[in-house]
Design an enzyme around this catalytic site. Structure first.
Site, PDB file in Angstrom:
ATOM      1  N   GLU A   7      10.638  16.252  -1.351  1.00 15.08           N
ATOM      2  CA  GLU A   7      10.842  14.988  -0.758  1.00 15.08           C
ATOM      3  C   GLU A   7      10.688  15.375   0.753  1.00 15.08           C
ATOM      4  O   GLU A   7      11.589  15.791   1.204  1.00 15.08           O
ATOM      5  CB  GLU A   7      12.231  14.321  -1.311  1.00 15.08           C
TER       6      GLU A   7
ATOM      7  N   ASN B   4       5.046   7.985 -11.620  1.00 15.96           N
ATOM      8  CA  ASN B   4       6.066   9.462 -11.973  1.00 15.96           C
ATOM      9  C   ASN B   4       7.191   8.854 -12.716  1.00 15.96           C
ATOM     10  O   ASN B   4       8.150   9.390 -12.640  1.00 15.96           O
ATOM     11  CB  ASN B   4       6.620   9.702 -10.494  1.00 15.96           C
ATOM     12  N   ARG B   5       6.975   7.905 -13.596  1.00 16.50           N
ATOM     13  CA  ARG B   5       7.936   7.582 -14.795  1.00 16.50           C
ATOM     14  C   ARG B   5       6.843   7.561 -15.977  1.00 16.50           C
ATOM     15  O   ARG B   5       7.370   7.136 -17.211  1.00 16.50           O
ATOM     16  CB  ARG B   5       8.422   6.247 -14.755  1.00 16.50           C
TER      17      ARG B   5
ATOM     18  N   TYR C 250      19.021  10.900  -8.897  1.00 16.24           N
ATOM     19  CA  TYR C 250      19.465  10.218  -9.961  1.00 16.24           C
ATOM     20  C   TYR C 250      18.797  10.578 -11.163  1.00 16.24           C
ATOM     21  O   TYR C 250      17.460  11.257 -10.968  1.00 16.24           O
ATOM     22  CB  TYR C 250      19.324   8.739  -9.631  1.00 16.24           C
TER      23      TYR C 250
ATOM     24  N   ARG D 296       4.321   0.719  -4.123  1.00 20.66           N
ATOM     25  CA  ARG D 296       4.619   2.171  -4.632  1.00 20.66           C
ATOM     26  C   ARG D 296       3.832   2.679  -5.826  1.00 20.66           C
ATOM     27  O   ARG D 296       3.431   3.739  -6.032  1.00 20.66           O
ATOM     28  CB  ARG D 296       6.206   2.067  -5.171  1.00 20.66           C
TER      29      ARG D 296
ATOM     30  N   HIS E  13       2.992   7.959  -5.307  1.00 21.07           N
ATOM     31  CA  HIS E  13       3.578   6.745  -4.844  1.00 21.07           C
ATOM     32  C   HIS E  13       3.024   6.511  -3.719  1.00 21.07           C
ATOM     33  O   HIS E  13       3.027   7.402  -2.647  1.00 21.07           O
ATOM     34  CB  HIS E  13       5.384   7.051  -4.686  1.00 21.07           C
TER      35      HIS E  13
ATOM     36  N   ARG F  36       3.050   4.263  -1.098  1.00 18.30           N
ATOM     37  CA  ARG F  36       3.563   4.305   0.327  1.00 18.30           C
ATOM     38  C   ARG F  36       3.797   5.522   1.067  1.00 18.30           C
ATOM     39  O   ARG F  36       4.256   5.231   2.175  1.00 18.30           O
ATOM     40  CB  ARG F  36       4.658   3.074   0.223  1.00 18.30           C
ATOM     41  N   GLU F  37       3.798   6.441   0.216  1.00 23.59           N
ATOM     42  CA  GLU F  37       4.389   7.765   1.118  1.00 23.59           C
ATOM     43  C   GLU F  37       3.400   8.454   1.550  1.00 23.59           C
ATOM     44  O   GLU F  37       2.897   9.571   1.396  1.00 23.59           O
ATOM     45  CB  GLU F  37       5.088   8.632  -0.125  1.00 23.59           C
TER      46      GLU F  37
ATOM     47  N   HIS G  91       6.682  13.825  -2.140  1.00 25.47           N
ATOM     48  CA  HIS G  91       7.095  12.723  -2.137  1.00 25.47           C
ATOM     49  C   HIS G  91       7.843  12.671  -0.761  1.00 25.47           C
ATOM     50  O   HIS G  91       7.693  13.325  -0.192  1.00 25.47           O
ATOM     51  CB  HIS G  91       8.135  12.637  -3.286  1.00 25.47           C
ATOM     52  N   SER G  92       8.291  11.370  -0.414  1.00 23.70           N
ATOM     53  CA  SER G  92       9.186  11.039   0.664  1.00 23.70           C
ATOM     54  C   SER G  92      10.274  10.037   0.265  1.00 23.70           C
ATOM     55  O   SER G  92       9.848   9.096  -0.730  1.00 23.70           O
ATOM     56  CB  SER G  92       8.202  10.786   1.763  1.00 23.70           C
ATOM     57  N   TYR G  93      11.270   9.872   0.916  1.00 23.85           N
ATOM     58  CA  TYR G  93      11.622  10.422   2.249  1.00 23.85           C
ATOM     59  C   TYR G  93      12.954  11.177   2.276  1.00 23.85           C
ATOM     60  O   TYR G  93      13.476  11.216   3.323  1.00 23.85           O
ATOM     61  CB  TYR G  93      11.524   9.251   3.261  1.00 23.85           C
TER      62      TYR G  93
END
Length: 382
Positions: free
Chosen positions: A342, A211-212, A319, A195, A140, A142-143, A267-269
């Site tokens: 994360e 990541n999907r 989730y 993202r 992703h 933006r991380e 990942h984050s955050y």
């Protein structure tokens, strides 16, 4: 007359050498380069006698072609006090390979949607019996903190290789600091919060959530675990492994002659240590062992920095997330210790302050080091 002209040329050559000597001062503007890396600009050292170029030299210099001008010395620059662009990251990887050729190899494991290289650094003592460890970041885009952490881990392992324990050195490290290079560049140039990758749908670059896009559990649970809508942040793509970036992970791991023992995707955050499953509520077969390994990492983080990272399966702590790389690595690639970590920061979200980069790097190094010691110990059958 000819002798005088020769002497004058000799003086002017000395002028060139002084004008472009190796005494430098730092220029913090990364955009003032042709190769994308940080540079240092040339300056003369204080106290040296000045040589003023002759009029003939000044005129000649103006007439020189670009190819004839003396090249300024460029010093590549990488640190963990700020976030860096893609070309700096890739130059850093190449420099590790040049400086430590006995243990470092850089390869291109695939091309992005827009044709950028997806680069991987392998660190190995060339022992064929080593298990493999996978680290990736910026799936992703933006991380940014993830790329900083993974490059720090690579740098620390390489530069301290002969001082580290066998739990680190008797493993082959496969490290991908920027799995989504197109998105990463886009966050530096156009949209900081982007993202997904930069895939097109009906002529528009809407992107796919990489990541999907992995095959295990892809599309499960309808809209709760991913999305069919191209403009949705969790868009899973038109098919499993439709994207070259996710295919690069799959192909590299499944074609490897070395068996992978650990898979860490950063990942984050949310400050969490997650393990499968994400696509269903049932516990995975090795739930207790993965929980124990995650707890070992969380304890190491707390002992180092006081930060509290919660540990649990993806579905329980966040989730439904369907088609994730960690579910695939555990369920299909059969990597026994598969985690999604994360990183910081719940307070600052994706914009981790520069002064927290090194703190995050340090706490995660202790976590990874502790996990390597844990996985090497004989495990109790649960």
């Amino acid at each position: 007359m000819e002798d005088s002209r020769s002497q004058l040329v000799a003086v002017d050559r000395r002028s060139i050498n002084l004008l472009f000597d190796d005494e430098c001062f730092e220029d913090d503007d990364p955009d003032k380069t042709d190769n994308g890396t940080q540079t240092k600009r040339i300056s003369r050292q204080k106290g040296k006698a000045e040589v003023i170029p002759s009029l003939m030299f000044q005129r000649s210099l103006k007439q020189m072609t670009l190819s004839e001008k003396p090249a300024k010395r460029r010093v590549k620059f990488m640190n963990w006090t700020k976030f860096h662009k893609l070309n700096v990251i890739y130059s850093f990887m190449d420099d590790l390979e040049k400086d430590f050729p006995a243990i470092c190899t850089v390869s291109v494991i695939g091309k992005s949607v827009e044709g950028r290289d997806i680069k991987m650094l392998k660190i190995s003592n060339s022992d064929a019996s080593n298990p493999a460890i996978w680290l990736d970041a910026a799936i992703h885009s933006r991380e940014w903190i993830t790329t900083a952490v993974v490059t720090y881990l690579a740098d620390f392992i390489v530069r301290n290789f002969h001082k580290l324990s066998k739990s680190i050195t008797d493993k082959d490290w496969f490290i991908v600091p920027v799995l989504n290079p197109d998105g990463y560049v886009y966050t530096h140039t156009k949209d900081r919060m982007w993202r997904k990758n930069r895939a097109k749908q009906d002529g528009e670059r809407v992107g796919v959530d990489l990541n999907r896009n992995f095959s295990y559990g892809w599309g499960n649970n309808g809209d709760e675990g991913s999305s069919d809508l191209p403009n949705h942040v969790f868009y899973k793509g038109p098919a499993p492994f439709s994207e070259p970036e996710s295919c690069a992970v799959r192909d590299t791991i499944l074609s490897s002659q070395t068996m992978f023992k650990v898979y860490l995707s950063f990942h984050s955050y949310y400050e969490l240590i997650l393990f499968p499953w994400g696509h269903k509520a049932e516990p995975c077969p090795d739930y207790l062992r993965l929980l124990e390994g995650g707890t070992v990492m969380a304890r190491a983080i707390y002992d180092n920095s006081g930060m509290i990272y919660k540990v649990g399966c993806t579905k329980d702590l966040t989730y439904f997330a369907c088609g994730t790389s960690s579910d695939w690595s555990y369920g299909i690639a059969k990597i026994p210790y598969s985690y999604m970590i994360e990183l910081r920061s719940k307070k600052h979200r994706f914009k981790v302050p520069n002064d927290q980069i090194l703190e995050t790097c340090h706490e995660i190094w202790h976590a990874v080091e502790s996990l390597m010691e844990f996985v090497d110990k004989p495990q109790t059958k649960f």
